[in-house]
Design an enzyme around this catalytic site. Structure first.
Site, PDB file in Angstrom:
ATOM      1  N   GLU A  52      22.600  -0.780  46.367  1.00  0.00           N
ATOM      2  CA  GLU A  52      22.424   0.675  46.450  1.00  0.00           C
ATOM      3  C   GLU A  52      21.876   1.203  45.132  1.00  0.00           C
ATOM      4  O   GLU A  52      22.553   1.171  44.114  1.00  0.00           O
ATOM      5  CB  GLU A  52      23.773   1.344  46.777  1.00  0.00           C
ATOM      6  CG  GLU A  52      23.699   2.862  46.806  1.00  0.00           C
ATOM      7  CD  GLU A  52      25.075   3.510  46.968  1.00  0.00           C
ATOM      8  OE1 GLU A  52      25.970   2.901  47.602  1.00  0.00           O
ATOM      9  OE2 GLU A  52      25.262   4.625  46.434  1.00  0.00           O
ATOM     10  N   ARG A  56      20.001   9.012  40.906  1.00  0.00           N
ATOM     11  CA  ARG A  56      20.585   9.760  39.787  1.00  0.00           C
ATOM     12  C   ARG A  56      19.701   9.701  38.562  1.00  0.00           C
ATOM     13  O   ARG A  56      20.060  10.224  37.504  1.00  0.00           O
ATOM     14  CB  ARG A  56      21.971   9.192  39.426  1.00  0.00           C
ATOM     15  CG  ARG A  56      22.950   9.261  40.579  1.00  0.00           C
ATOM     16  CD  ARG A  56      24.299   8.681  40.228  1.00  0.00           C
ATOM     17  NE  ARG A  56      25.074   8.419  41.433  1.00  0.00           N
ATOM     18  CZ  ARG A  56      26.290   7.903  41.466  1.00  0.00           C
ATOM     19  NH1 ARG A  56      26.904   7.587  40.337  1.00  0.00           N
ATOM     20  NH2 ARG A  56      26.904   7.690  42.597  1.00  0.00           N
ATOM     21  N   LYS A 140      31.326   6.185  53.937  1.00  0.00           N
ATOM     22  CA  LYS A 140      31.740   5.867  52.567  1.00  0.00           C
ATOM     23  C   LYS A 140      33.016   6.644  52.272  1.00  0.00           C
ATOM     24  O   LYS A 140      33.058   7.873  52.454  1.00  0.00           O
ATOM     25  CB  LYS A 140      30.613   6.278  51.610  1.00  0.00           C
ATOM     26  CG  LYS A 140      30.987   6.364  50.148  1.00  0.00           C
ATOM     27  CD  LYS A 140      29.727   6.545  49.311  1.00  0.00           C
ATOM     28  CE  LYS A 140      30.067   7.067  47.926  1.00  0.00           C
ATOM     29  NZ  LYS A 140      29.154   6.534  46.901  1.00  0.00           N
TER      30      LYS A 140
HETATM   31  C1  3PG Z   1      29.708   5.963  43.787  1.00  0.00           C
HETATM   32  O1  3PG Z   1      28.886   6.843  43.776  1.00  0.00           O
HETATM   33  O2  3PG Z   1      29.897   5.242  44.771  1.00  0.00           O
HETATM   34  C2  3PG Z   1      30.561   5.792  42.587  1.00  0.00           C
HETATM   35  O3  3PG Z   1      29.926   6.211  41.442  1.00  0.00           O
HETATM   36  C3  3PG Z   1      31.046   4.393  42.460  1.00  0.00           C
HETATM   37  O4  3PG Z   1      32.289   4.477  41.861  1.00  0.00           O
HETATM   38  P1  3PG Z   1      32.626   3.622  40.548  1.00  0.00           P
HETATM   39  O5  3PG Z   1      31.725   4.182  39.501  1.00  0.00           O
HETATM   40  O6  3PG Z   1      34.088   3.836  40.233  1.00  0.00           O
HETATM   41  O7  3PG Z   1      32.335   2.189  40.882  1.00  0.00           O
END
Ligand code: 3PG
Length: 222
Positions: A52, A56, A140
């Protein structure tokens, strides 16, 4: 529509993309488009099957374009979709799936229009129901660590047995097994599989080794 999209049209779900493969999805933040190929190679050689790339950074669409062109075993998707126009953009860049932190009717309509597997974010029972009514069954669960973790997922199973989840937020080698062992979890995602600092520093061998280790940690829970 470019030719390479045609082959992908048969893949309608994340379950199909991940069938028989590691159920881990690295959540990437990539600032430099030249990092696309070496990062892809590091993750593919670790056995990662779905990647993914989050929208950003200004480079994200170009990273998706370059990764999906170079991919041999992994499916490259896009994350952090928060605007309807982004669905056509990621489809045109070659993305094989889409992920959002949340869901609105506007995003749902745009997702249906492009027809890619779409994993919208939820964090409450009402949001699960609304997502299901809008036609989505792979969701999700975000942020998993703050919204109830494995306990929340256990509560959802008897209510929504036809919905499965990809928890993200606070996932690590330490806790991933407790998520993947649940019947309503199809995968787990996180930045831990390729930390932004390592990407920025082009430390591909470290990323490959870390992801290889994480695939091994998750393997007993396939
Ligand atoms: C996301 O957008 O899925 C999160 O930023 C992932 O979470 P993490 O940074 O705690 O892995």
């Amino acid at each position: 529509m470019p030719h390479h999209h045609a082959a992908r049209r048969g893949t309608s779900s994340m379950a199909a993309i991940l069938a028989g493969k590691a159920r881990l999805i690295p959540v990437l933040q990539v600032d430099n488009a030249d990092h696309a190929e070496p990062l892809l190679t590091a993750l593919e050689s670790a056995g990662i099957a779905a990647i993914e790339v989050t929208l950003r950074t200004p480079a994200a669409l170009e990273v998706i374009r370059r990764m999906s062109r170079a991919a041999s075993s992994a499916t490259v998707g896009a994350g952090t979709l928060t605007r309807p126009e982004q669905f056509a953009q990621i489809r045109d860049a070659g993305a094989g799936f889409a992920v959002s932190p949340a869901l609105t009717p506007t995003l749902a309509e745009a997702a249906h229009a492009v027809g890619l597997p779409y994993v919208p974010g939820v964090a409450t029972p009402s949001e699960v129901l609304r997502a299901r009514e809008l036609g989505f069954h792979e969701l999700k669960f975000f942020p998993a660590d703050l919204m109830g973790g494995t306990g929340w997922l256990r509560h959802m199973l008897p209510l929504y047995p036809d919905v499965s989840f990809c928890p993200t937020g606070g996932i690590s080698d330490r806790n991933i097994g407790s998520f993947l062992e649940l019947a309503n979890v199809f995968a787990a995602g996180g930045v831990y599989l390729a930390p932004a600092k390592l990407i920025e520093a082009a430390r591909w061998e470290e990323i490959r080794q870390g992801a290889t280790q994480s695939v091994a940690v998750a393997a007993p829970f396939q």
